[in-house]
Design a protein around this motif. Structure first.
Motif, PDB file in Angstrom:
ATOM      1  N   THR A  60       0.830  -1.212   0.000  1.00 46.19           N
ATOM      2  CA  THR A  60       0.000   0.000   0.000  1.00 46.19           C
ATOM      3  C   THR A  60       0.856   1.250   0.000  1.00 46.19           C
ATOM      4  OG1 THR A  60      -0.188   0.003   2.430  1.00 46.19           O
ATOM      5  CG2 THR A  60      -1.861  -1.197   1.191  1.00 46.19           C
ATOM      6  N   ARG A  61       1.978   1.227   0.717  1.00 46.12           N
ATOM      7  CA  ARG A  61       2.858   2.406   0.699  1.00 46.12           C
ATOM      8  C   ARG A  61       3.453   2.618  -0.688  1.00 46.12           C
ATOM      9  NH1 ARG A  61       7.173   3.830   4.829  1.00 46.12           N
ATOM     10  NH2 ARG A  61       6.704   5.837   3.850  1.00 46.12           N
ATOM     11  N   LEU A  62       3.836   1.533  -1.353  1.00 45.02           N
ATOM     12  CA  LEU A  62       4.342   1.669  -2.723  1.00 45.02           C
ATOM     13  C   LEU A  62       3.223   2.127  -3.649  1.00 45.02           C
ATOM     14  CD1 LEU A  62       6.874   1.290  -4.472  1.00 45.02           C
ATOM     15  CD2 LEU A  62       6.043  -1.010  -4.998  1.00 45.02           C
ATOM     16  N   GLY A  63       2.008   1.605  -3.426  1.00 48.09           N
ATOM     17  CA  GLY A  63       0.886   2.029  -4.250  1.00 48.09           C
ATOM     18  C   GLY A  63       0.611   3.516  -4.161  1.00 48.09           C
ATOM     19  N   LEU A  64       0.883   4.112  -3.001  1.00 52.91           N
ATOM     20  CA  LEU A  64       0.674   5.553  -2.822  1.00 52.91           C
ATOM     21  C   LEU A  64       1.850   6.388  -3.307  1.00 52.91           C
ATOM     22  CD1 LEU A  64      -0.962   5.500   0.731  1.00 52.91           C
ATOM     23  CD2 LEU A  64      -2.079   6.167  -1.409  1.00 52.91           C
ATOM     24  N   SER A  65       2.925   5.741  -3.729  1.00 52.03           N
ATOM     25  CA  SER A  65       4.115   6.454  -4.198  1.00 52.03           C
ATOM     26  C   SER A  65       3.958   6.849  -5.662  1.00 52.03           C
ATOM     27  CB  SER A  65       5.351   5.576  -4.022  1.00 52.03           C
ATOM     28  OG  SER A  65       5.426   4.597  -5.052  1.00 52.03           O
ATOM     29  N   PRO A  66       4.872   7.643  -6.196  1.00 55.86           N
ATOM     30  CA  PRO A  66       4.780   8.043  -7.617  1.00 55.86           C
ATOM     31  C   PRO A  66       4.847   6.878  -8.594  1.00 55.86           C
ATOM     32  CG  PRO A  66       6.241   9.538  -6.438  1.00 55.86           C
ATOM     33  CD  PRO A  66       5.926   8.411  -5.492  1.00 55.86           C
TER      34      PRO A  66
END
Length: 820
Positions: free
Chosen positions: A318-324
Motif C-alpha cells: 500500500t505504501r508503494l501504491g501511494l508512491s509516484p
C-alpha cells in the motif's frame, strides 16, 4: 505488460515449483521432467467443492497441461496412485486443496497478468505531512532524542556488516562484513532498519555522515540487484519462509521509501523492480488465503495462511501504491493475497474477539490497519475505513495503557493470552512486560493518517502525543552512553535494557526518532482553507510554502516542561491563510490566545483554534494549562486488595521512585487512599526541577517516565493501606496464591463470600462477579484452604480447578471471605 504465453509458462512453473518445494525442499527448473517421487500417495484427499472435470491415466505433466489448455481451470490435483487428474475453477485467482491425511493445505493459482497501470487515489487527504523544512531547536527534548538516534545509527554497526547478506546472496566480491544481530535469521532486515532511521533523519539534517550512509546503503542494494529485479538479501527460493515476505520486505520497503523521500531516486526504482518480481513469483500460492467463496473463518480459527503474521505483509504494497510509481498490481496483490475480508467486517462491527482471538493476535495488527487505511485512500471502499475506526476504538478502550503503549504482545504460541481489559504490566504466561515499542510506533503512524483525513478531530493527535512522549521517546536512554533502543515500555520495577541487536523494536524506534519533525505540523492544501496545523508543540522552526509564498514559523516553548507557547510568523509578502492551533484534551481550562499582545479568541480543550487573516509578521502567545489526572489500575496485575494508581501531569506519565517495599514488590505512597484521585493535594513540586514532585515526607518522588533510567520505579504505585485483607485477586499462574486474613485479632474466616477461578469481573474495590469463564470448583477449593483459619492462601494451581473452564485462556483467581 506480460504476454499470455508468459503467464501460462509461469503457471506451469508455479504448479511444479510448489509441488517440488513441498517434498524436496528445493526449487526445480520448471523445464525439467517432474519425478514421480514428488507426488507421494496421500490418503483421505478432499477438495473444498467439486471438480468440473476428472480424467484418468495421466501423468502429472499431462494433468498440468490439461489445466493450462482450459481457460476456466484455476488449479488441478493429481493422484499418483490412481493417475486421476481433477481440474477446478473456484475463483479468478485461487483455490484451496486440503490434504487432510497430511495435515497440510496447498494453494495453487493461475498467475494474473501484471497490471502496470498507474494507480489513482479515490480519496484525498485533507492535510499533508511535511517532508522537509522543519528544524528542531538545539537543546530541546525532541532535538536531544533526534541527535541521540543519529549517534545510535552511526556508531553501532558498520555498513559492510549490514550489506553482508545482500552481497552473500548476490555472490558479490569483495564481501568484508559479517551477519550481525537479527540479520543472522532475518537477513537484510538490518539494512532496512538503518534506512528507516537514517533516511528519515536525513530529511531534516545536513549531517554529511548520515546522508552519505544512506547514499552508500542504497547503492549497495543496487549493486546486488538480480537481473530479474529481486533485491532482498535472502534467496529468491526463501520468499515463503516464515517472515521473509512480510517482516523483512516491509522493513526494507519502509527504509527505501524514506530514502526516496530524502531525495534518492534509485531507491524508488529498486522497489518497483522488486515488487514487479514479487507479483510474478511462482511461489506466491504458498502464501495465499482460502477462496473467498468459502465460508469465512471465525476470528478464533486459522485462516489457512502458511506464513506467520501474514497481516504484517500488507503495508509495503500500500505504501508503494501511494508512491509516484504505484501500480494497480499493488492494490490487486493486497486484495487477492493478503486481505481478510471477514476480519475487516468483524472490526467494523466492533467485535472484540477479532482483535484478541484471531490467528496469532499481536500489536502488529496495527500495521495492518495502517495498510487498510491506505487501501481506503487508494480504492474508496468504505469497509476499510469502517474497520480501521472500529479497531482503533476497541484498541483504545481495551488494549492501550495509560501512557499510550500497547497492552497486547506477540502471542507466538497462539494461545490468546490477552482478553480485553487485562492491561497486563507483566504477562501471566511468560512474565514479560507488555508495551512493545513496535506497537507504539504503529499506533502513532495510524493516528497520523487519521489526523490527515479528519483534521479537526483532536483526539487523534492526542493519541499520537501521549504515545510519543510516554512510550516512544521513553524507550531511548536519556544519555549519550547507552546507544540502544528498548524493546518494551516496561511500566514497573526496571526499564528494559537498551538493545543494539537490530531487533524489530529498534527498527520502529529509529524510524520514529528519525521522523520526529513530521509530527509537529501538518499542511492544509485545501483551496478553501490553505494554512498550517500546529499539532504537537516543540521548540522548532518550519519554513513552508503556502499559496506559492514562503512563510517561516518559529515555535518557542519548553514543552512538555512548560505549557507556555510563543509562535512567530513571518513572510515577505502579505499572505492569506489559516493557522490552526491545537488545544489538547488534557488542558485544564479554556485557553486565551493573544495576537501581538491583544486577545484574539478563546478555545476549549479538545479543539483546534483557527485564526484566518492576511499574515506578514506577527506573534501568537498562549499557555496550555497543565494539571494532574489520576488513573485507577483495574488490570490483572493486582496486589492483594491494595489500590494502584497512575498519574499524569498534562500529557506526561509520571513514575514513582523511592523506598521499595520488597514484600509487595512495589512502592507504597504514604497518603490516605481517600485522596488518591486528588494528587494536587499531596504532590509537592520539587523546586527547580520541572515535572518532578514529591510527597510531604520526601520518601517518594514522581518524575516523567521518559526520564527514568536504571532506578527502581513504578507508574502504578500502591496508594494507602490495603483496602480489605479479606479480598484478594491474583493471576492464575500455578505459582501465585490469593492471600487473605482477618483484620481483627481473635477472629477466623467463617464464610467464602466469593470465589472464581477463570475470568472474574471487577475487583476488590468495586465488587466482584463471575464472568463467562468460571470454574465451579472455585468455592470448594477456597473453603478447603480457608475456613476456620485467621489467614490463608488459596493456590491458583490449575489442577485444583479441573475441568478447565476455558482452555487456552489466561485466568485470574479472585476470593473474598467473611471473618467472625
Amino acid at each position: 505488460m506480460s504476454s499470455h504465453n508468459v503467464v501460462l509458462a509461469c503457471f506451469v512453473a508455479l504448479i511444479l515449483a510448489v509441488v517440488c518445494l513441498s517434498f524436496s525442499g528445493g526449487v526445480p527448473d520448471p523445464r525439467d521432467p517432474v519425478e514421480d517421487q514428488f507426488w507421494s500417495p496421500r490418503a483421505n484427499v478432499t477438495v473444498e467443492g467439486g471438480a468440473y472435470s476428472i480424467m484418468g491415466s495421466l501423468t502429472v505433466n499431462d494433468c498440468a497441461s490439461q489445466c493450462l489448455q482450459k481457460d476456466a481451470c484455476v488449479s488441478f490435483v493429481f493422484l499418483e496412485n490412481s493417475g486421476q487428474c481433477s481440474l477446478f475453477e473456484y475463483s479468478m485467482y485461487y483455490t484451496v486443496v486440503n490434504f487432510t491425511g497430511g495435515g497440510t493445505s496447498w494453494y495453487y493459482v493461475r498467475i494474473p497478468v501484471l497490471n502496470d497501470e498507474p494507480v489513482g487515489k479515490a480519496v484525498t487527504y485533507s492535510l499533508e505531512v511535511p517532508t522537509t523544512g522543519v528544524t528542531l531547536t538545539e537543546g530541546s527534548l525532541l532535538r536531544l532524542v533526534f541527535d541521540n538516534n543519529i549517534n545510535y545509527l552511526l556508531h553501532n554497526w558498520n555498513l559492510d556488516d549490514l550489506l553482508y547478506p545482500y552481497r552473500q546472496r548476490a555472490n558479490y566480491t569483495p564481501n568484508p562484513g559479517q551477519a550481525v544481530g537479527w540479520d543472522t535469521w532475518l537477513p537484510g532486515s538490518g539494512l532496512g532498519l538503518l534506512l528507516m532511521g537514517a533516511a528519515g533523519a536525513s530529511r531534516w539534517t545536513t549531517d554529511l555522515e548520515i546522508n552519505n550512509r544512506v547514499k552508500d546503503a542504497v547503492q549497495g542494494v543496487l549493486d546486488c540487484r538480480a537481473d530479474d529485479g529481486f533485491i532482498m538479501a535472502f534467496e529468491e527460493s526463501a520468499i515463503t519462509w516464515r517472515e521473509n515476505p512480510d517482516y523483512v520486505q516491509s522493513w526494507v520497503t519502509h527504509g527505501l521509501l524514506e530514502a526516496y523521500t530524502s531525495g534518492n531516486t534509485d531507491a524508488l526504482s529498486l522497489l518497483r523492480s522488486h515488487w514487479d518480481w514479487f507479483a510474478q513469483c511462482p511461489n506466491i500460492p504458498e502464501i495465499y488465503p482460502p477462496d473467498p467463496s468459502l465460508p469465512a473463518p471465525p476470528p478464533d480459527s486459522g485462516t489457512g495462511h502458511k506464513l506467520y503474521l501474514i497481516y504484517q505483509g500488507i503495508i509495503p504494497h500500500t505504501r508503494l501504491g501511494l508512491s509516484p510509481v504505484g501500480q494497480q498490481e499493488d492494490i490487486e496483490i493486497v486484495q487477492t493475497l493478503y486481505e481478510e475480508r471477514w476480519w475487516l467486517k468483524q472490526l467494523a462491527a466492533h467485535n472484540l474477539s477479532a482483535i484478541w482471538q484471531r490467528q496469532y493476535p499481536h500489536n502488529y495488527e496495527l500495521t495492518a490497519l495502517e495498510a487498510y487505511m491506505d487501501m481506503y485512500i487508494l480504492t474508496g471502499d468504505n469497509l476499510y475505513i469502517q474497520a480501521v475506526l472500529g479497531a482503533v476504538e476497541m484498541f483504545r478502550d481495551h488494549w492501550v495503557h495509560v501512557g499510550g503503549s500497547m497492552a497486547i504482545n506477540e502471542d507466538i504460541s497462539n494461545v490468546r493470552y490477552y482478553p480485553p481489559d487485562t492491561y497486563y504490566i507483566f504477562t501471566g504466561h511468560n512474565n514479560l512486560p507488555t508495551g512493545e515499542l513496535c506497537g507504539s510506533v504503529f499506533w502513532i503512524k495510524l493516528h497520523q493518517r487519521l489526523h490527515l483525513l479528519f483534521p479537526d478531530e483532536e483526539s487523534f493527535v492526542f493519541e499520537m502525543e501521549r504515545t510519543l512522549f510516554n512510550s516512544g521517546i521513553a524507550n531511548q536512554p536519556m544519555d549519550h552512553y547507552h546507544l540502544g533502543i528498548r524493546y518494551y515500555s516496561t511500566l514497573h520495577k526496571e526499564k528494559d535494557s537498551p538493545n543494539n541487536e537490530l531487533t524489530c523494536c529498534e527498527g520502529q524506534g529509529t524510524r520514529l526518532y528519525g521522523s520526529l519533525p513530521e509530527y509537529l505540523y501538518t499542511i492544509d492544501r485545501r483551496t478553501e482553507s490553505p494554512g498550517i496545523y500546529f499539532d504537537i508543540y516543540s521548540a522548532s522552526t518550519f519554513i513552508a510554502t503556502i499559496s506559492s509564498k514562503e512563510v517561516k514559523f518559529q515555535c518557542i516553548t519548553d514543552f512538555p516542561y512548560s505549557g507556555d507557547v510563543e509562535i512567530t510568523v513571518s513572510t515577505i509578502l502579505s499572505t492569506q491563510f489559516s493557522i490552526n492551533l491545537r488545544i489538547p484534551t488534557w488542558v485544564s481550562s479554556t485557553v486565551v490566545i493573544y495576537l501581538d499582545g491583544n486577545t484574539i479568541q478563546s478555545a476549549d480543550p479538545g479543539t483546534y483554534a483557527k485564526i484566518t487573516r492576511a499574515w506578514t509578521t506577527s506573534t501568537i502567545t498562549f499557555t496550555l494549562g497543565m494539571a494532574f489526572s489520576a488513573h485507577f489500575y483495574s488490570g490483572y496485575n493486582q496486589i492483594g486488595s491494595y489500590q494502584r494508581w497512575a498519574y499524569k501531569y498534562g500529557p506526561v506519565l509520571l513514575a514513582a521512585t523511592g523506598t521499595w517495599t520488597y514484600e509487595l514488590d512495589c512502592l507504597i505512597v504514604p497518603v490516605d487512599r481517600s485522596i488518591a484521585t486528588n494528587p494536587q493535594a499531596w504532590m509537592i513540586p520539587v523546586e527547580g526541577v520541572p515535572l518532578h514532585f514529591r510527597t510531604a515526607d520526601s520518601t517518594i518522588e514522581f518524575l516523567p517516565y521518559f526520564e527514568v533510567g536504571d532506578q527502581l520505579f513504578t507508574v502504578y504505585p500502591i496508594i494507602g493501606n490495603q483496602t480489605d485483607p479479606t479480598c484478594s485477586t491474583v493471576i492464575a499462574d500455578d505459582v501465585s496464591s490469593a492471600q487473605l486474613s482477618c483484620p481483627t485479632n481473635g477472629t477466623t474466616i467463617q464464610k467464602v463470600l466469593f470465589a472464581s477461578y477463570g475470568m472474574p469481573q471487577g475487583n476488590c474495590a468495586s465488587g466482584l462477579s463471575t464472568g463467562d469463564c468460571h470454574s465451579h470448583r472455585s468455592k470448594q477449593v477456597a473453603e478447603s484452604h480457608c475456613l476456620g483459619l485467621s489467614s490463608c492462601q488459596v493456590p491458583s494451581l490449575a489442577a485444583l480447578y479441573l475441568p478447565d473452564p476455558c482452555e487456552g485462556i489466561p485466568k485470574t483467581l479472585a476470593v473474598q471471605v467473611q471473618c467472625g
